[in-house]
Write a protein that holds these residues in place. Structure first.
Motif, PDB file in Angstrom:
ATOM      1  N   ASP A  23      43.862  36.865  47.025  1.00 48.41           N
ATOM      2  CA  ASP A  23      42.740  37.194  46.144  1.00 48.41           C
ATOM      3  C   ASP A  23      42.500  36.099  45.105  1.00 48.41           C
ATOM      4  OD1 ASP A  23      42.422  39.567  47.530  1.00 48.41           O
ATOM      5  OD2 ASP A  23      43.271  40.832  45.937  1.00 48.41           O
ATOM      6  N   VAL A  24      43.575  35.608  44.502  1.00 43.86           N
ATOM      7  CA  VAL A  24      43.437  34.566  43.475  1.00 43.86           C
ATOM      8  C   VAL A  24      42.894  33.284  44.103  1.00 43.86           C
ATOM      9  CG1 VAL A  24      44.684  33.087  41.836  1.00 43.86           C
ATOM     10  CG2 VAL A  24      45.210  35.533  41.955  1.00 43.86           C
ATOM     11  N   ASN A  26      41.153  32.908  46.921  1.00 43.54           N
ATOM     12  CA  ASN A  26      39.745  33.116  47.304  1.00 43.54           C
ATOM     13  C   ASN A  26      38.819  33.082  46.100  1.00 43.54           C
ATOM     14  OD1 ASN A  26      39.272  33.395  50.135  1.00 43.54           O
ATOM     15  ND2 ASN A  26      40.483  35.265  50.103  1.00 43.54           N
ATOM     16  N   THR A  27      39.227  33.714  45.013  1.00 41.25           N
ATOM     17  CA  THR A  27      38.406  33.762  43.808  1.00 41.25           C
ATOM     18  C   THR A  27      38.250  32.367  43.205  1.00 41.25           C
ATOM     19  OG1 THR A  27      39.073  36.042  43.406  1.00 41.25           O
ATOM     20  CG2 THR A  27      38.151  34.835  41.529  1.00 41.25           C
ATOM     21  N   ASP A  30      35.829  30.503  45.391  1.00 45.15           N
ATOM     22  CA  ASP A  30      34.462  30.985  45.165  1.00 45.15           C
ATOM     23  C   ASP A  30      33.911  30.493  43.829  1.00 45.15           C
ATOM     24  OD1 ASP A  30      34.549  32.311  47.602  1.00 45.15           O
ATOM     25  OD2 ASP A  30      34.836  34.301  46.713  1.00 45.15           O
ATOM     26  N   LEU A  31      34.715  30.598  42.780  1.00 43.73           N
ATOM     27  CA  LEU A  31      34.282  30.189  41.447  1.00 43.73           C
ATOM     28  C   LEU A  31      33.873  28.720  41.426  1.00 43.73           C
ATOM     29  CD1 LEU A  31      34.010  30.956  38.381  1.00 43.73           C
ATOM     30  CD2 LEU A  31      36.299  29.991  38.125  1.00 43.73           C
ATOM     31  N   ALA A 129      46.463  30.786  39.873  1.00 45.04           N
ATOM     32  CA  ALA A 129      45.151  30.292  39.420  1.00 45.04           C
ATOM     33  C   ALA A 129      45.297  28.898  38.808  1.00 45.04           C
ATOM     34  CB  ALA A 129      44.530  31.263  38.417  1.00 45.04           C
ATOM     35  N   GLU A 155      38.386  32.865  33.736  1.00 47.61           N
ATOM     36  CA  GLU A 155      37.319  33.328  34.621  1.00 47.61           C
ATOM     37  C   GLU A 155      37.891  33.897  35.924  1.00 47.61           C
ATOM     38  OE1 GLU A 155      33.644  30.915  35.120  1.00 47.61           O
ATOM     39  OE2 GLU A 155      34.627  29.572  33.674  1.00 47.61           O
ATOM     40  N   ILE A 156      38.820  33.180  36.528  1.00 51.90           N
ATOM     41  CA  ILE A 156      39.415  33.632  37.796  1.00 51.90           C
ATOM     42  C   ILE A 156      40.072  34.991  37.603  1.00 51.90           C
ATOM     43  CG2 ILE A 156      41.237  33.178  39.498  1.00 51.90           C
ATOM     44  CD1 ILE A 156      40.636  30.114  38.973  1.00 51.90           C
ATOM     45  N   LEU A 159      37.532  37.815  36.916  1.00 49.02           N
ATOM     46  CA  LEU A 159      36.835  38.273  38.122  1.00 49.02           C
ATOM     47  C   LEU A 159      37.700  39.238  38.935  1.00 49.02           C
ATOM     48  CD1 LEU A 159      35.167  34.902  39.159  1.00 49.02           C
ATOM     49  CD2 LEU A 159      33.956  37.011  38.513  1.00 49.02           C
ATOM     50  N   LEU A 160      39.007  39.109  38.794  1.00 46.13           N
ATOM     51  CA  LEU A 160      39.947  39.987  39.513  1.00 46.13           C
ATOM     52  C   LEU A 160      40.400  41.171  38.654  1.00 46.13           C
ATOM     53  CD1 LEU A 160      42.043  37.151  41.165  1.00 46.13           C
ATOM     54  CD2 LEU A 160      40.579  38.805  42.366  1.00 46.13           C
TER      55      LEU A 160
END
Length: 165
Positions: A23-24, A26-27, A30-31, A129, A155-156, A159-160
């Motif tokens: 998840d981290v 991918n985020t 994406d960011l 992150a 931010e990362i 978002l999670l």
């Protein structure tokens, strides 16, 4: 995206550490609008393991919380233009860009979570992150660089919905 996770020590977290890592990562991708599929390797070790790696690669004979080994040199942090023209950066079997390696120390994750007054989950996610930003060319050698990294880390995690609580 492929995340390889290797454990070199016994540990038990009260969360799905593989899912959180994915998840981290991918985020972060994406960011920063990373335009390719990617591959990241994570090694989870103890203080002796990370100290050995730290000594070998950074000539620092001490344990640390996280080490990042980017496979790409960027023109500027988060600028991905030159990747497409360099076939050496792609895994020929998967077509994924090989971003690099992250090494985490379980004892440091636990002790820093306690020291900073937040959860082990938050510390683990934060370190991944932080390391992902290094894999994208960011650093924190100056106050300005550190400020940019700190904002992107917030931010990362934001978002999670991973907070300091």
């Amino acid at each position: 995206m492929t995340v390889f996770i290797e454990s070199e020590c016994e540990f038990s977290f009260d969360f799905d550490y593989e899912k959180v890592a994915n998840d981290v990562i991918n985020t972060a991708m994406d960011l920063l609008k990373f335009p390719f599929e990617a591959e990241v390797s994570i090694t989870i070790t103890d203080n002796d393991g990370i100290q050995s790696i730290n000594k070998e690669f950074r000539n620092i004979d001490a344990p640390t919380d996280v080490l990042s080994f980017p496979m790409i040199e960027y023109e500027a942090p988060g600028v991905f233009d030159a990747i497409e023209s360099n076939d050496d950066l792609f895994n020929p079997e998967t077509g994924e860009v090989i971003l690099g390696d992250i090494v985490l120390s379980v004892p440091r994750i636990i002790s820093q979570a306690e020291e900073y007054g937040h959860s082990v989950l938050r510390e683990y996610a934060f370190l991944i992150a932080h390391s992902m930003l290094h894999l994208f060319g960011f650093d924190h050698m100056t106050e300005a660089e550190a400020s940019i990294m700190e904002e992107k880390q917030r931010e990362i995690l934001g978002l999670l919905n991973i907070s300091r609580d």
